[in-house]
Write an enzyme that holds these catalytic residues in place. Structure first.
Site, short mmCIF file in Angstrom:
data_model
loop_
_atom_site.label_atom_id
_atom_site.label_comp_id
_atom_site.label_asym_id
_atom_site.label_seq_id
_atom_site.Cartn_x
_atom_site.Cartn_y
_atom_site.Cartn_z
N ASP A 1 -21.25 6.08 18.51
CA ASP A 1 -20.90 7.09 17.51
C ASP A 1 -20.81 6.63 16.04
O ASP A 1 -21.54 7.10 15.20
CB ASP A 1 -19.58 7.75 17.90
CG ASP A 1 -19.66 8.41 19.26
OD1 ASP A 1 -20.67 8.26 19.96
OD2 ASP A 1 -18.70 9.10 19.63
N GLU B 1 -11.64 1.04 27.58
CA GLU B 1 -12.86 1.63 27.00
C GLU B 1 -13.61 0.57 26.17
O GLU B 1 -14.81 0.45 26.26
CB GLU B 1 -12.44 2.82 26.14
CG GLU B 1 -13.57 3.64 25.57
CD GLU B 1 -13.06 4.77 24.69
OE1 GLU B 1 -11.83 4.84 24.42
OE2 GLU B 1 -13.90 5.58 24.24
C1 2M8 Z 1 -17.56 8.53 22.77
O1 2M8 Z 1 -18.06 9.71 22.16
C2 2M8 Z 1 -17.34 10.96 22.13
C3 2M8 Z 1 -18.27 12.01 21.55
O2 2M8 Z 1 -19.36 12.18 22.39
C4 2M8 Z 1 -16.07 10.93 21.31
O3 2M8 Z 1 -15.84 9.99 20.55
O4 2M8 Z 1 -15.30 11.89 21.42
C5 2M8 Z 1 -18.69 7.49 22.79
O5 2M8 Z 1 -18.19 6.20 23.07
C6 2M8 Z 1 -19.79 7.88 23.78
O6 2M8 Z 1 -20.72 6.84 23.94
C7 2M8 Z 1 -19.20 8.24 25.14
O7 2M8 Z 1 -20.24 8.77 25.95
C8 2M8 Z 1 -18.04 9.24 25.04
C9 2M8 Z 1 -17.32 9.45 26.36
O8 2M8 Z 1 -17.01 8.20 26.95
O9 2M8 Z 1 -17.09 8.79 24.09
#
Ligand code: 2M8
Length: 450
Positions: A175, A412
């Protein structure tokens, strides 16, 4: 150590299962995410293959008629306020048999063919019934995976160069990576947008670990821009402020073609298998032509609107290593970059590689994709090392990942200097990939199939 890690990983996947899909984390991400589902399936294949297939099915049941696989499939049982931006904000119309507000309108890296083949490959260990199930699931998935590739290589080839463009940083999965900083500088940051919405992520995680409000103002503005024309890709380059060719995204796109070749072969579709291999080779060539910088000796993201390559050295630049057809010069470049003090493979640091150049003045040890160590991209890098015969380095990287997760938990992401766990504590893809790292030391099958 390995039994303890195995059991704790299996427990995370048990806790995060939500009836017909896996959530990345219960508090921070209470829906289904697209590329998470691919990483998760790889691990579920060991402990519950039926759930691995169910998760992929749930995702592809939400595929749009144009072939796009949405980046989030919303769980109707989760309240709008539990994730921002939620279903009402995305305001996706009803399509096929799906109700309105069922998903987002953007995509994520198409890793699902790679995952599906991995789940199939492991079915043999679970007996004949499981192999039969896997065959049936591949038959169901194959045309849908092909439609996903077709969408990305046609509607999303915004630059006309044989690569897919991402039109939102969230599409990359990386992101707030510095890879987008130059392109994002041209995206208006309307801070007043944030007065109308509340960032739910800051209720459940530390603000210093997350993207900034300025990032979010731009993220929201880009969704509004795409949403304004019902997520149509027609003429998008002319009316949308962000279009980037990402080396990681496109490497996964190429690897997906190689896995599709293997799936086609399993299904007896020989001519289609050849066509997938040709497409993988063309994508590999386009990545080299468009995203390689001979002066830095690595790959960078290209802003399709301005035509310029990002100067940032990010982990995404190492990802083309997963392509077996990558020429020797580029393989050598990536290996040098991965070993250098910028990334420092584990013999330097004892840790997996960080998401961003350790020597950059804005390297940030805490903030999400701007420095911390992530298991998923390291897992992809390890596959790349195996694909190119670097078994010793692949093994060191595997051991460093296993050590990190065993010592610190299924976080994470991790602090790139001391390994401290950051972000969500029981994170599904970290747990799923830990299972795979414990169980499998083989070379990815598509590398051998050549
Ligand atoms: C993160 O992205 C989401 C938006 O899609 C967020 O920050 O709310 C990223 O690390 C992405 O790669 C990942 O798929 C998602 C859910 O783990 O979180």
């Amino acid at each position: 150590m390995s039994a303890e890690l195995w059991n704790s990983a299996a427990r995370v996947l048990e806790t995060n299962w939500q009836g017909d899909h896996m959530v990345p984390s219960r508090r921070l991400y209470p829906h289904q995410w697209s590329w998470d589902a691919a990483f998760i399936a790889v691990g579920l294949a060991y402990v519950n293959p039926t759930r691995a297939w169910r998760d992929l099915r749930s995702l592809f049941e939400a595929q749009w008629p144009d072939g796009r696989v949405p980046h989030i499939v919303f769980d109707p049982a989760t309240a709008e306020a539990d994730y921002f931006p939620g279903p009402a904000f995305w305001s996706v119309p009803a399509y096929a048999s799906r109700p309105r507000h069922g998903s987002t309108g953007i995509v994520q890296p198409p890793l699902h063919a790679v995952a599906a083949y991995e789940v199939y490959r492991r079915a043999a260990a679970h007996g004949a019934a499981c192999v039969q199930q896997a065959y049936g699931e591949l038959e169901w998935l194959y045309p849908r995976l092909v439609a996903q590739q077709t969408y990305l290589t046609t509607r999303r080839d915004l630059g006309g160069n044989g690569l897919a463009s991402i039109v939102h940083p969230w599409e990359s999965g990386l992101d707030n990576s510095p890879a987008w900083d130059a392109a994002m500088a041209n995206v208006p940051a309307d801070m007043s947008l944030l007065t109308t919405f509340r960032r739910r992520d800051l209720d459940v995680s530390d603000a210093s670990h997350r993207p900034t409000d300025r990032d979010y103002a731009r993220y929201v503005g880009l969704v509004l821009s795409y949403r304004a024309e019902d997520y149509s890709d027609t003429g998008l380059l002319q009316r949308h402020a962000f279009a980037v060719e990402c080396p990681s995204y496109n490497s996964i796109l190429g690897a997906a073609e190689l896995s599709l070749a293997q799936i086609a072969a399993v299904l007896g579709l020989t001519a289609e298998a050849d066509a997938h291999r040709d497409r993988a080779q063309r994508i590999t060539q386009a990545i080299v032509k468009r995203l390689w910088n001979p002066e830095t000796g690595t790959f960078h993201a290209r802003d399709v609107r301005t035509g310029t390559l990002s100067p940032a050295h990010c982990v995404s630049g190492l990802m083309p290593l997963m392509l077996p057809g990558l020429p020797a010069e580029q393989v050598a470049g990536i290996l040098a970059e991965a070993r250098s003090e910028r990334f420092g493979l584990p013999d330097e640091t004892g840790l997996p590689v960080p998401s961003y150049d350790r020597t950059a003045p804005d390297f940030d040890t805490q903030r999400y994709w701007r420095g911390p160590v992530w298991i998923n991209v390291n897992w992809l890098l390890r596959r790349g090392l195996l694909v190119h015969g670097r078994r010793d380095e692949a093994e060191d990287l595997r051991a460093a990942m296993v050590r990190l997760v065993h010592r610190n938990g299924h976080f994470e992401y991790f602090h790139p200097k001391n390994g401290e766990g950051l972000g969500a504590p029981t994170f599904s893809w970290t747990a799923a990939l830990a299972l795979d790292l414990l169980a499998d030391r083989s070379v990815p099958a598509y590398a051998k199939a050549g």
